[in-house]
Design a protein around this motif. Structure first.
Motif, PDB file in Angstrom:
ATOM      1  N   VAL A  44     -22.587  10.449  -5.879  1.00  8.33           N
ATOM      2  CA  VAL A  44     -24.015  10.533  -5.597  1.00  8.33           C
ATOM      3  C   VAL A  44     -24.769   9.713  -6.637  1.00  8.33           C
ATOM      4  O   VAL A  44     -24.586   9.891  -7.843  1.00  8.33           O
ATOM      5  N   THR A  45     -25.600   8.786  -6.162  1.00 14.52           N
ATOM      6  CA  THR A  45     -26.411   7.957  -7.061  1.00 14.52           C
ATOM      7  C   THR A  45     -27.879   8.355  -7.017  1.00 14.52           C
ATOM      8  O   THR A  45     -28.631   8.058  -7.946  1.00 14.52           O
ATOM      9  N   GLN A  46     -28.285   9.014  -5.944  1.00 13.92           N
ATOM     10  CA  GLN A  46     -29.670   9.469  -5.832  1.00 13.92           C
ATOM     11  C   GLN A  46     -29.713  10.707  -4.945  1.00 13.92           C
ATOM     12  O   GLN A  46     -29.035  10.780  -3.923  1.00 13.92           O
ATOM     13  N   LEU A  47     -30.538  11.658  -5.361  1.00 14.80           N
ATOM     14  CA  LEU A  47     -30.745  12.884  -4.590  1.00 14.80           C
ATOM     15  C   LEU A  47     -32.239  13.098  -4.450  1.00 14.80           C
ATOM     16  O   LEU A  47     -32.966  13.094  -5.446  1.00 14.80           O
ATOM     17  N   THR A  48     -32.697  13.252  -3.212  1.00 13.15           N
ATOM     18  CA  THR A  48     -34.120  13.524  -2.981  1.00 13.15           C
ATOM     19  C   THR A  48     -34.282  14.812  -2.198  1.00 13.15           C
ATOM     20  O   THR A  48     -33.411  15.194  -1.421  1.00 13.15           O
ATOM     21  N   ARG A  57     -33.757  14.805 -12.892  1.00 14.89           N
ATOM     22  CA  ARG A  57     -33.686  16.196 -13.341  1.00 14.89           C
ATOM     23  C   ARG A  57     -32.270  16.773 -13.326  1.00 14.89           C
ATOM     24  O   ARG A  57     -32.003  17.785 -13.955  1.00 14.89           O
ATOM     25  N   LEU A  58     -31.388  16.170 -12.553  1.00 17.60           N
ATOM     26  CA  LEU A  58     -30.043  16.704 -12.381  1.00 17.60           C
ATOM     27  C   LEU A  58     -28.998  15.703 -12.852  1.00 17.60           C
ATOM     28  O   LEU A  58     -29.205  14.490 -12.784  1.00 17.60           O
ATOM     29  N   THR A  59     -27.871  16.194 -13.301  1.00 15.30           N
ATOM     30  CA  THR A  59     -26.749  15.334 -13.650  1.00 15.30           C
ATOM     31  C   THR A  59     -25.920  15.111 -12.393  1.00 15.30           C
ATOM     32  O   THR A  59     -25.321  16.050 -11.861  1.00 15.30           O
ATOM     33  N   LEU A  60     -25.917  13.873 -11.916  1.00 12.92           N
ATOM     34  CA  LEU A  60     -25.224  13.555 -10.665  1.00 12.92           C
ATOM     35  C   LEU A  60     -23.845  12.942 -10.883  1.00 12.92           C
ATOM     36  O   LEU A  60     -23.087  12.797  -9.933  1.00 12.92           O
ATOM     37  N   ASP A  61     -23.533  12.582 -12.128  1.00 18.74           N
ATOM     38  CA  ASP A  61     -22.302  11.834 -12.415  1.00 18.74           C
ATOM     39  C   ASP A  61     -21.026  12.531 -11.963  1.00 18.74           C
ATOM     40  O   ASP A  61     -20.055  11.883 -11.586  1.00 18.74           O
ATOM     41  N   ASN A  62     -20.982  13.853 -12.017  1.00 21.04           N
ATOM     42  CA  ASN A  62     -19.742  14.572 -11.714  1.00 21.04           C
ATOM     43  C   ASN A  62     -19.577  14.931 -10.247  1.00 21.04           C
ATOM     44  O   ASN A  62     -18.500  15.348  -9.831  1.00 21.04           O
ATOM     45  N   PHE A  63     -20.637  14.790  -9.459  1.00 25.72           N
ATOM     46  CA  PHE A  63     -20.551  15.163  -8.050  1.00 25.72           C
ATOM     47  C   PHE A  63     -19.948  14.022  -7.255  1.00 25.72           C
ATOM     48  O   PHE A  63     -20.483  12.922  -7.215  1.00 25.72           O
ATOM     49  N   ASN A 142     -27.708  10.093  -1.494  1.00 30.11           N
ATOM     50  CA  ASN A 142     -27.308   8.689  -1.358  1.00 30.11           C
ATOM     51  C   ASN A 142     -26.119   8.459  -2.278  1.00 30.11           C
ATOM     52  O   ASN A 142     -26.195   8.744  -3.473  1.00 30.11           O
ATOM     53  N   CYS A 143     -25.036   7.954  -1.708  1.00 27.26           N
ATOM     54  CA  CYS A 143     -23.780   7.797  -2.450  1.00 27.26           C
ATOM     55  C   CYS A 143     -23.300   6.356  -2.387  1.00 27.26           C
ATOM     56  O   CYS A 143     -23.557   5.652  -1.420  1.00 27.26           O
ATOM     57  N   GLU A 144     -22.583   5.963  -3.440  1.00 27.79           N
ATOM     58  CA  GLU A 144     -21.893   4.658  -3.446  1.00 27.79           C
ATOM     59  C   GLU A 144     -20.413   4.915  -3.608  1.00 27.79           C
ATOM     60  O   GLU A 144     -19.996   5.837  -4.312  1.00 27.79           O
TER      61      GLU A 144
END
Length: 150
Positions: A44-48, A57-63, A142-144
């Motif tokens: 995940v690179t972006q969460l809306t 606001r959130l750490t997305l690196d591990n998801f 949104n994921c890459e």
């Protein structure tokens, strides 16, 4: 009247030549869309939420979501998502998908996520849209794909 007849023949010949020259190009246009391949590990690179970017606001690196070639998926991390763990997946239509259908391993009912598969800045993205309980809140993940690829 003679000038009209003189100009009309070259114009007709040019028009016929232009129409005939296009026939070869039209024969090379693909007529069938290829099947979409979402296999691989996606981060995940972006969460809306309702259009508001929550990425800061959130750490997305591990998801991560891993879609395997055998039709199974695995989700890593505890970021709020409609399913957890693992299960099976499929696209509603392999050529023109509008949804990804997730079948959790726990035997819960299938979950249908809205699906987009755009190329952004030369990289393939996977966009999943869902509601996490409250129907007035819409989340977009949104994921890459990790390991590159388009």
């Amino acid at each position: 009247m003679k000038i009209y007849k003189i100009l009309s023949w070259p114009l007709m010949l040019a028009l016929c030549w232009a129409i005939n020259s296009c026939k070869d190009e039209l024969g090379n246009i693909p007529t069938e869309e290829s099947e979409k391949d979402i296999t691989g590990k996606w981060q995940v690179t972006q969460l809306t939420r309702n259009g508001e970017d929550l990425s800061k606001r959130l750490t997305l690196d591990n998801f991560k979501i891993d879609f395997n070639a055998d039709g199974t998926y695995t989700i890593a991390d505890n970021l709020p998502f409609v399913v957890s763990g693992s299960g099976k997946y499929r696209l509603d239509d392999p050529q023109y998908p509008f949804s990804v259908v997730l079948s959790p391993a726990e035997g819960k009912a299938d979950i249908v996520l809205k699906f987009q598969f755009p190329v952004v800045k030369g990289k393939r993205q996977l966009s999943l849209v869902m509601s996490l309980g409250c129907s007035s809140n819409t989340y977009q993940y949104n994921c890459e794909r990790l390991n590159g690829g388009i």
